[in-house]
Design a protein around this motif. Structure first.
Motif, short mmCIF file in Angstrom:
data_model
loop_
_atom_site.label_atom_id
_atom_site.label_comp_id
_atom_site.label_asym_id
_atom_site.label_seq_id
_atom_site.Cartn_x
_atom_site.Cartn_y
_atom_site.Cartn_z
N ILE A 194 0.83 -1.21 0.00
CA ILE A 194 0.00 0.00 0.00
C ILE A 194 0.86 1.25 0.00
O ILE A 194 0.53 2.25 -0.65
CB ILE A 194 -0.96 -0.04 1.20
CG1 ILE A 194 -1.96 -1.20 1.00
CG2 ILE A 194 -1.71 1.28 1.36
CD1 ILE A 194 -2.78 -1.53 2.20
N TYR A 259 -9.22 3.58 -0.42
CA TYR A 259 -8.74 2.35 0.23
C TYR A 259 -9.90 1.71 0.97
O TYR A 259 -10.57 2.35 1.79
CB TYR A 259 -7.61 2.69 1.22
CG TYR A 259 -7.25 1.55 2.14
CD1 TYR A 259 -6.49 0.48 1.69
CD2 TYR A 259 -7.67 1.54 3.47
CE1 TYR A 259 -6.18 -0.57 2.54
CE2 TYR A 259 -7.35 0.51 4.33
CZ TYR A 259 -6.60 -0.55 3.85
OH TYR A 259 -6.29 -1.60 4.69
N ILE A 292 -8.11 0.75 -4.09
CA ILE A 292 -7.23 -0.24 -3.48
C ILE A 292 -8.08 -1.17 -2.64
O ILE A 292 -8.70 -0.75 -1.66
CB ILE A 292 -6.16 0.41 -2.59
CG1 ILE A 292 -5.34 1.44 -3.37
CG2 ILE A 292 -5.24 -0.66 -2.00
CD1 ILE A 292 -4.36 2.21 -2.49
N ASP A 294 -8.06 -4.17 -0.15
CA ASP A 294 -7.20 -4.90 0.78
C ASP A 294 -7.84 -6.25 1.07
O ASP A 294 -8.90 -6.33 1.69
CB ASP A 294 -7.04 -4.07 2.06
CG ASP A 294 -6.08 -4.69 3.06
OD1 ASP A 294 -5.90 -5.92 3.03
OD2 ASP A 294 -5.53 -3.94 3.89
#
Length: 499
Positions: A194, A259, A292, A294
């Motif tokens: 990240i 994110y 992004i 995760d």
């Protein structure tokens, strides 16, 4: 010469202080004087790292106006902080935060408790379990057998070992996401992945949309990179994302990147459904925002009847919007610092090129160990051990907290490693401080938010069980009584802060 290295504005400090709301005082409860409460509030912010050490505080008059208190109250609070070693001043230079001599600098993330403190402190700060043996030992032994050919090379593989890149690509393909090795870069943990993505896509001052709450260490990584964090509130309980809020933020703020943790969100444990994933990818694509995703918790479903949705990247077949991050650290062992990025080949090439100025590559032996696990049945068996450990710990910590602290509220997640708890109106920051006095380390809610949000929460990980879980809950209950009785801070000497 001034000793401060940053500054905190009056409005920002007032916002952080006003977030520290305690339960209304009951009959006979002694409240500290206003100046003492203000000094305690600033001290808590410093101890938690939400106001940095060596940060210049606003002038007395400015802070008094922002808080709607008298200048005398602020002056007395500053004087109390100076006498305790939490504030230094110089005529003409103002006042700046400090820590007393002998106190470690406060942690701004969730660092593991030092091993020497484990005997006296129950650590609920770090959501990580011991290694699942014998699989760690077998993986390292398998890696050593594969090491000799690599020992004859320079050992630098900026994109990762070709064998491991191929193995990770095959695993995505088996999940229904066709992937080539050229779409994979191996990194030093998910944090390394990240960090690399943020540096590539978001320079200083760029907006990054984040879930609110979100993972504390990632939030701090982004702050230190100079990002402007844009919080997007989660839906209530375990309902996942609030898509109306996401659409509004993506449309109005136009963040460069966003994110998210779709699979057993850290800290709430929420699992986003397929419709939410599809809609978020569509909204991000329309806004020109890089998403992004995760996936570090994706294999940690704890209830056997959980049906996992398709990965977020499944809704981005062109590969232009979603960058996926994975890791062996949560599902296997935190000491196995192997992560990876799945993205379009041109993004991978850019990340690899930029890596020449960072860490050059990930340790070969650890990559070989993960490759051994993936290539055998070792990974599946080790992860099942991890699920069983986390499931048992979850059930035992939930039962213990319900017995000892029945007024605390939470929903039990069906996967992941964390429980997000509303503390019955008590300040999470004050609970964290009181907890260290009675031998339990727990992170307060504001660490997972932006600008002081979630003061009424703490996060509990599934890392202890049995008698330890029972004792942890008993110590949390003792900490809650200290906070309820107004015993945190007022009139006390500064204590050692355990990072």
């Amino acid at each position: 010469m001034a000793q401060w290295t940053s500054a905190v504005g009056a409005a920002q400090l007032a916002r952080l202080l006003n977030s520290q709301q305690d339960r209304p005082a009951g009959p006979g409860t002694r409240r500290p004087p206003a100046y003492r409460a203000l000094a305690d509030g600033i001290r808590l912010l410093v101890l938690e790292g939400r106001v940095p050490v060596a940060a210049r505080l606003p002038a007395e008059r400015e802070l008094a106006l922002s808080l709607s208190v008298s200048r005398t109250t602020v002056a007395a609070a500053y004087e109390a902080l100076r006498s305790e070693g939490f504030l230094e001043s110089r005529r003409g230079a103002g006042s700046w935060t400090a820590v007393p001599a002998g106190n470690p600098l406060p942690a701004r993330g969730l660092e593991p408790l030092p091993p020497e403190a484990l005997g006296s402190m129950i650590d609920l700060g770090c959501a990580a379990l011991p290694a699942p043996e014998p699989w760690l030992t077998r993986a390292v032994q398998g890696a050593l057998e594969e090491l000799p050919p690599y020992a004859h090379t320079h050992g630098d593989y900026p994109a990762g070992l070709p064998a491991l890149r191929s193995m990770i690509a095959e695993r995505y393909t088996a999940r229904g996401i066709p992937t080539m090795p050229e779409q994979i870069m191996v990194t030093t943990g998910a944090m390394g992945a990240i960090d690399a993505i943020c540096h590539l896509f978001a320079g200083r001052g760029e907006r990054i949309a984040v879930e609110s709450p979100s993972y504390a260490n990632i939030l701090q990584l982004m702050r230190e990179a100079g990002a402007r964090l844009v919080p997007v509130a989660m839906a209530e309980g375990l309902a996942g994302w609030d898509m109306d809020r996401w659409r509004q933020v993506l449309r109005d703020a136009a963040p460069r990147i966003a994110y998210v943790v779709a699979d057993f969100h850290n800290p709430t444990g929420a699992l986003a459904d397929e419709d939410q994933r599809r809609r978020l990818v569509d909204a991000a694509r329309s806004a020109g925002t890089v998403l992004i995703a995760d996936e570090t918790m994706t294999e940690l479903w704890l209830d056997p009847d959980v049906r996992m949705p398709r990965p977020v990247c499944a809704f981005d077949p062109a590969g232009s919007t979603v960058i996926t991050v994975g890791s062996a650290s949560k599902a296997f062992w935190a000491g196995m610092r192997i992560g990876w990025v799945r993205a379009a080949p041109d993004v991978i090439r850019s990340l690899v090129a930029a890596r020449a100025y960072a860490d050059l590559g990930t340790p070969v032996l650890e990559q070989l160990a993960v490759n051994w696990l993936f290539g055998t049945d070792g990974w599946e068996q080790a992860v099942e051990v991890r699920r069983e450990q986390a499931r048992q710990n979850r059930d035992e910590i939930v039962a213990a907290v319900r017995r000892k602290l029945p007024e605390w509220e939470f929903e039990v997640p069906r996967g992941g490693l964390t429980l997000w708890v509303r503390t019955g109106g008590l300040s999470g920051s004050r609970l964290a401080e009181a907890g260290e006095r009675v031998g339990v380390r727990v992170p307060s809610g504001p660490r997972f938010g932006v600008d002081g949000a979630f003061e009424g929460y703490v996060r509990l990980p599934f890392t202890v069980g049995g008698a330890v879980a029972e004792e942890a809950a008993a110590r949390l209950a003792a900490a809650a009584r200290i906070v309820q009785d107004g015993g945190v801070g007022a009139g006390e000497s500064p204590r050692t802060f355990v990072a």
